[in-house]
Design an enzyme around this catalytic site. Structure first.
Site, PDB file in Angstrom:
ATOM      1  N   ARG A   1     -12.540   0.684  -6.494  1.00  0.00           N
ATOM      2  CA  ARG A   1     -12.117   0.543  -5.086  1.00  0.00           C
ATOM      3  C   ARG A   1     -11.442   1.824  -4.594  1.00  0.00           C
ATOM      4  O   ARG A   1     -11.529   2.192  -3.438  1.00  0.00           O
ATOM      5  CB  ARG A   1     -11.151  -0.640  -4.960  1.00  0.00           C
ATOM      6  CG  ARG A   1     -10.839  -1.041  -3.531  1.00  0.00           C
ATOM      7  CD  ARG A   1      -9.923  -2.257  -3.479  1.00  0.00           C
ATOM      8  NE  ARG A   1      -9.931  -2.853  -2.150  1.00  0.00           N
ATOM      9  CZ  ARG A   1      -9.141  -2.481  -1.145  1.00  0.00           C
ATOM     10  NH1 ARG A   1      -8.268  -1.521  -1.336  1.00  0.00           N
ATOM     11  NH2 ARG A   1      -9.233  -3.071   0.030  1.00  0.00           N
TER      12      ARG A   1
ATOM     13  N   GLY B   1      -4.656  -1.210  -5.791  1.00  0.00           N
ATOM     14  CA  GLY B   1      -4.618   0.190  -6.238  1.00  0.00           C
ATOM     15  C   GLY B   1      -3.337   0.482  -7.004  1.00  0.00           C
ATOM     16  O   GLY B   1      -2.996   1.642  -7.215  1.00  0.00           O
TER      17      GLY B   1
ATOM     18  N   GLY C   1      -0.975  -5.284   6.909  1.00  0.00           N
ATOM     19  CA  GLY C   1       0.129  -4.820   7.739  1.00  0.00           C
ATOM     20  C   GLY C   1       0.755  -5.881   8.621  1.00  0.00           C
ATOM     21  O   GLY C   1       1.707  -5.580   9.340  1.00  0.00           O
TER      22      GLY C   1
ATOM     23  N   CYS D   1       0.832  -1.212   0.000  1.00  0.00           N
ATOM     24  CA  CYS D   1       0.000   0.000   0.000  1.00  0.00           C
ATOM     25  C   CYS D   1       0.858   1.249   0.000  1.00  0.00           C
ATOM     26  O   CYS D   1       1.861   1.317   0.719  1.00  0.00           O
ATOM     27  CB  CYS D   1      -0.853   0.063   1.265  1.00  0.00           C
ATOM     28  SG  CYS D   1      -1.896  -1.352   1.474  1.00  0.00           S
TER      29      CYS D   1
HETATM   30  P1  XMP Z   1      -1.025  -7.086   3.573  1.00  0.00           P
HETATM   31  O1  XMP Z   1      -0.085  -6.256   4.368  1.00  0.00           O
HETATM   32  O2  XMP Z   1      -1.536  -8.258   4.327  1.00  0.00           O
HETATM   33  O3  XMP Z   1      -2.299  -6.151   3.267  1.00  0.00           O
HETATM   34  O4  XMP Z   1      -0.452  -7.459   2.254  1.00  0.00           O
HETATM   35  C1  XMP Z   1      -3.379  -6.612   2.508  1.00  0.00           C
HETATM   36  C2  XMP Z   1      -4.449  -5.541   2.422  1.00  0.00           C
HETATM   37  O5  XMP Z   1      -3.961  -4.363   1.765  1.00  0.00           O
HETATM   38  C3  XMP Z   1      -5.062  -3.655   1.187  1.00  0.00           C
HETATM   39  N1  XMP Z   1      -4.684  -3.305  -0.184  1.00  0.00           N
HETATM   40  C4  XMP Z   1      -4.255  -2.087  -0.552  1.00  0.00           C
HETATM   41  N2  XMP Z   1      -4.131  -0.958   0.156  1.00  0.00           N
HETATM   42  N3  XMP Z   1      -3.267   0.108  -1.770  1.00  0.00           N
HETATM   43  C5  XMP Z   1      -3.627   0.161  -0.474  1.00  0.00           C
HETATM   44  O6  XMP Z   1      -3.504   1.225   0.147  1.00  0.00           O
HETATM   45  C6  XMP Z   1      -3.377  -1.010  -2.538  1.00  0.00           C
HETATM   46  O7  XMP Z   1      -3.017  -1.017  -3.709  1.00  0.00           O
HETATM   47  C7  XMP Z   1      -3.897  -2.158  -1.889  1.00  0.00           C
HETATM   48  N4  XMP Z   1      -4.155  -3.407  -2.338  1.00  0.00           N
HETATM   49  C8  XMP Z   1      -4.642  -4.094  -1.248  1.00  0.00           C
HETATM   50  C9  XMP Z   1      -6.268  -4.569   1.254  1.00  0.00           C
HETATM   51  O8  XMP Z   1      -7.115  -4.090   2.272  1.00  0.00           O
HETATM   52  C10 XMP Z   1      -5.649  -5.913   1.582  1.00  0.00           C
HETATM   53  O9  XMP Z   1      -6.536  -6.789   2.241  1.00  0.00           O
END
Ligand code: XMP
Length: 512
Positions: A424, A410, A361, A326
């Site tokens: 999204r 994203g 996270g 993210c």
């Molecule tokens: P982890 O850290 O487990 O997080 O890989 C997975 C979660 O990240 C969110 N997600 C995004 N958040 N930009 C963001 O700000 C992105 O491009 C993006 N893609 C996924 C999502 O909530 C996921 O479950």
């Protein structure tokens, strides 16, 4: 549900007074007197009001994480997969159907087996199998009056030359030496019969010889051996699965198809859950599908969580920008460190009896213990599950190591490919050349089989529960008490002053 003051309240209230919000690396849990044996704790919990989990792990609705293969394996481990929405509504429903049809229920009986005709050619059957992606290769064979005349198994294909398959009829290849049993044969009886006869399939027929069901030995063996006891199953004994949807018309088109495949829960999956369209969509879904659980996200403030709960959310997903890929917090300058966000939203969740899922996270298994200690009922993982065999995509070899692709929904790549990803992030009206990415495209180390990886995560959580003295998830939520780490405390917590000789299955220096 713990509604009285909890040990952690004092800690978080003090932090809030100082306008400090914290995340995983900022805190640890205090250890306490414990009679709890880690291997004996219960990890059963909820993702939403009515959707249960046997382990508190849910996979992210990301196109490099959750399609049917990962969702099947994770449900078999007791968790839940959320099928992403960078797919057409038809494709997404197909992935849900693959999960729901993977097992034949608690009775082990396939009530409506897929049959073939004796005059079909072997090529016809292979084509249908490929097109519909049947996860099995044995089919009862019918004559033109619909009577059972044989069974075509995977082995029966192997004895013919590849280029003759279009000429060979099923009746020439099938096994006619049929072992059948009467309608109503019980699971136990069928198991004994199949074992004795060394048959992998047992068709059941009625008095007129018409096929009324089929037992598969593999299913019965799973049920009898108790292997299925850890599976996360619905009331009919099918694996549990969820799917991501967006807002507006697209959401309802998806919902119709997903509901037809008996999806267990849908997740309104947006970067900013506290927005008008999300709340409108949520209210409408709850009216049209009152029995379907709807989890909504993402938010990071207590007031936002409360608005969603008042609008009917059955679960709320917390996390804006903590994820491994993210960039939202950096690009947009918003967001709240995850442990404080989870704590504050979960106080509201406790008030309305709505579970919180801590999304994104997490980097180590200890972060699961912290998320639940802060008040979450489950965690959603992207990066920690990406790179497994079951995640979509191929393994690539680079710099002497194996990797798999992992990208943000994203990210430029995901948004260029799919309208759902643009939606999204509220960018459906934005031209492709003007997109503002909120994530990156990356590689993640190849991790091998999901089962081994998840066992380490759950094992770490159980150890944490043992140290805290919590026999189950609710007790961990109630007993957890936090301390603040300094930088020195944090570096003391990791291996230090040594050269690591062998990478442990649950610790990677790269994640530090
Ligand atoms: P982890 O850290 O487990 O997080 O890989 C997975 C979660 O990240 C969110 N997600 C995004 N958040 N930009 C963001 O700000 C992105 O491009 C993006 N893609 C996924 C999502 O909530 C996921 O479950």
């Amino acid at each position: 549900m713990p509604k009285k003051a909890l040990p952690k309240d004092d800690f978080f209230n003090k932090m809030r007074e100082l306008c400090i919000a914290l995340t995983y690396d900022d805190v640890r849990l205090k250890t306490g007197r414990s009679r709890v044996v880690p291997d004996k704790v219960s990890t059963a919990t909820r993702f939403s009001r009515n959707v249960m989990l046997k382990i508190p792990i849910v996979s992210a609705a990301m196109d490099t994480v959750t399609e049917y293969k990962l969702a099947i394996e994770l449900a078999k481990l007791g968790g839940l997969g959320i099928i992403h929405r960078n797919l057409t509504p038809e494709e997404q429903a197909y992935h849900v159907a693959r999960v729901k049809n993977h097992l034949n229920g608690l009775t082990g009986l396939i009530e409506k087996p897929i049959c073939v005709r004796e005059d079909d050619t072997l090529k016809d059957i292979l084509y249908r199998k490929e097109k519909r992606q049947y996860p099995f290769d044995s089919f009862p064979v019918m004559d033109d009056k619909g009577r059972l005349v044989g069974i075509l198994t995977g082995n029966d294909f192997g004895f013919w030359e590849e280029d003759s398959l279009g000429l060979i009829k099923v009746k020439q290849a099938m096994t006619t030496e049929l072992r059948i049993a009467k309608q109503g044969t019980s699971l136990d009886h069928a198991y004994l019969l199949m074992k004795k006869m060394k048959k992998k399939h047992l068709p059941l027929v009625d008095d007129k010889g018409m096929l009324v069901g089929l037992y598969s030995f593999k299913d019965l063996k799973n049920i009898k051996s108790g292997k299925a006891a850890g599976y996360n199953l619905d009331k009919k004994g099918k694996l549990v699965v969820g799917a991501a949807i967006g807002v507006g018309e697209d959401a309802f088109e998806r919902l119709k198809k997903l509901a037809a495949e008996h999806v267990d829960v849908v997740v309104i999956d947006t970067a900013h859950g506290d927005s008008e369209k999300v709340i409108e969509t949520l209210k409408k879904i709850k009216k049209l599908y009152p029995k379907l659980d709807v989890v909504v996200g993402n938010v990071s403030e207590a007031e936002s969580a409360e608005r969603l709960m008042l609008a009917g959310a059955d679960g709320v997903k917390v996390g804006q920008g903590p994820g491994a890929i993210c960039t939202t917090r950096i690009i947009a300058g918003i967001g709240k460190p995850q442990v404080s966000a989870v704590y504050e939203c979960s106080k509201i969740g406790d008030k309305y009896d709505v579970p919180i899922c801590a999304d994104g996270g997490l980097r180590f298994s200890g972060d699961i213990t912290l998320a639940i200690g802060a008040g979450a009922s489950s965690v959603m993982m992207g990066s920690l599950l990406a790179g497994t065999d079951e995640a979509p995509g191929d393994v690539v070899f680079k710099d002497g190591r194996s990797w798999k692709e992992f990208r943000g929904m994203g990210s430029l790549g995901a948004m260029e490919k799919s309208k759902a990803a643009r939606e999204r992030y509220g960018q459906t009206e934005t031209g492709k050349s003007e997109l503002i990415p909120e994530g990156v495209e990356a590689l993640t180390p190849y991790k091998g089989a999901l089962g081994l990886v998840v066992k380490q995560y759950v094992g770490g959580l159980k150890r944490g529960m043992g140290y805290v003295g919590a026999a189950d998830i609710e007790e961990l939520r109630a007993k957890a008490d936090f301390i603040r780490l300094t930088n020195a405390g944090q570096s003391e917590s990791h291996p230090h002053d040594v050269e690591i000789l062998r990478e442990a299955p649950n610790y990677s220096v790269g994640r530090r």
